[in-house]
Design an enzyme around this catalytic site. Sequence first.
Site, PDB file in Angstrom:
ATOM      1  N   SER A 189       0.938  -1.123  -0.073  1.00  0.00           N
ATOM      2  CA  SER A 189       0.009  -0.025  -0.132  1.00  0.00           C
ATOM      3  C   SER A 189       0.860   1.307   0.017  1.00  0.00           C
ATOM      4  O   SER A 189       0.292   2.290  -0.411  1.00  0.00           O
ATOM      5  CB  SER A 189      -1.014  -0.014   1.157  1.00  0.00           C
ATOM      6  OG  SER A 189      -0.245  -0.235   2.490  1.00  0.00           O
TER       7      SER A 189
ATOM      8  N   HIS B 148       1.320   5.305   4.160  1.00  0.00           N
ATOM      9  CA  HIS B 148       0.513   5.613   3.272  1.00  0.00           C
ATOM     10  C   HIS B 148       0.853   7.261   3.043  1.00  0.00           C
ATOM     11  O   HIS B 148       0.897   7.713   1.571  1.00  0.00           O
ATOM     12  CB  HIS B 148      -1.050   5.726   3.766  1.00  0.00           C
ATOM     13  CG  HIS B 148      -1.567   4.290   3.869  1.00  0.00           C
ATOM     14  ND1 HIS B 148      -2.732   3.654   4.078  1.00  0.00           N
ATOM     15  CD2 HIS B 148      -1.061   2.965   3.492  1.00  0.00           C
ATOM     16  CE1 HIS B 148      -2.979   2.544   4.231  1.00  0.00           C
ATOM     17  NE2 HIS B 148      -1.960   2.150   3.591  1.00  0.00           N
TER      18      HIS B 148
END
Length: 512
Positions: free
Chosen positions: A433, A485
Amino acid sequence: MNNIKTKFQEVYIPFLIVSIGTILFYNIFRWTLDIKLGILPLKENLLNFWIPFALPWIPILIWLRRRIRILNIRGKRDNGYFVYQFAMAAAMAVPIIISQNYIEKSSFDLNEISSISKIKELKKEKYFKITSFDIDHNSSLPYVTARTSGRNNDNLNFYLYLACPFENTSSIWYGVEYKKNVSNRINEQRKNSEYRAFINKSEKEFKTYDFQDVEYFERLGYSDDRDGFIEALKEKNESLNEKEQIILIPKKDVFEERLGNSFPWIFGSFGIGALILLAMVLIPKIDEKELSDFKKNKPLKEDDLKDILGFLNPMGENKATAILLLLNIIVFLIMIFDGLNIVSPTPKELLEIGGNRRFEVMNGEYWRLFSSMFIHGGLLHLFMNLIGLGLGSSLLENVLGSVKLIIIYIICGILASLASIYWHENTVSVGASGAIFGLYGLILAFTVFKIYPNYMRGMTWMLLGLYAGVSLLFGFLGGIDNAAHFGGLISGFVIGGILILTNKEQLKKNAS
């Protein structure tokens, strides 16, 4: 009448043949390689549930998918056909799953022995009734771990494994397990409180545990529970020979009743599934054009499976996207064959296979910044990242080119890993991610600075909101590494800005 006959010949009878063949094939395969020969290096949860759950889709996609198109199903065609495929898969999977419980337990007899040491001579046996034994209660070895479960990892499960040595023998252990389930949505303080309460309660119960209250013992096979007991033994002896250790679990039910109603339910569940499919096949009319095309062996005009396989072709149009997707899938399969839990591997397991954590990286294991990008904490984690990666990279590959896309993906992933260990002191971080957010950082830059044409910018804003926005929101709610992230998103945006400054016109040309 001819329509009913055609449905039977072209859809229902092939379904029955494929279903029975699939069920028999897997049961013979499992019994021969795992139970009889013991050469299948897969955990019991994979053999008992996940493979039976996934296996039916292979024959359905190969032999039955085209035949279902003969039926004129109302509504959105692809959705309707998928319902039929899912019903067929369920009709096969349920009896296969039930039959695993039966063949696993019915394939072994109860061995009555007078001495615990004789178990070492019965290497291929599973059940034992021991006439006399003693346990060294004070020498028990504990191991505590936790796993998440449920949809969206809603549950947090605590496990305490206690390996207790039998007296007058070595490498044979009496296994006692305690477990507790709590919500994974509660705050860290509540989780710590629940954990301490679980440990205290388990310790009190273990002090009065009756080791003699047992009808028979079951030898643990290759499973997560066995791994838990082995970890307890390794706390005292790191050089332990794991394969030689025998973990016996006490059973309090009557041995003859261990099978329950599993055998009749194998046939009952298949019969129920077959009847439901029969009704589903008889209700719709026949699509005469599809029937004609099928008999002429014409391929489907719109074939989602073919499109997906083409998307995963590393020699096709989206080379970089396919390579990145396949790398993540292959690494996950390696993890599963290495014995990691398919749903929720523990942080310790993830760290051992290449997860990212500050202590290890600061002590010279810099490769973890890269390896952690391809490791995932379960099937759902992988699935969500594959969707995000496929959507994001497909929007960028034509703009950047395959080689540049892969290089930027790796750079953003490493920068995201650095952000994770900077922010978290003792968190094991894994997953693609961070690198994916790097790609979305590029998409954000290309959208803000109008690299994409006008007709695409609405779609890119929507994609950024749905994937990046929702992922960041869940990160704030807990359980997701938002440091990685944000690290990936910012690094991707900065790289995108640099590319725009140096080569804006060419990027706009590629994007259009």
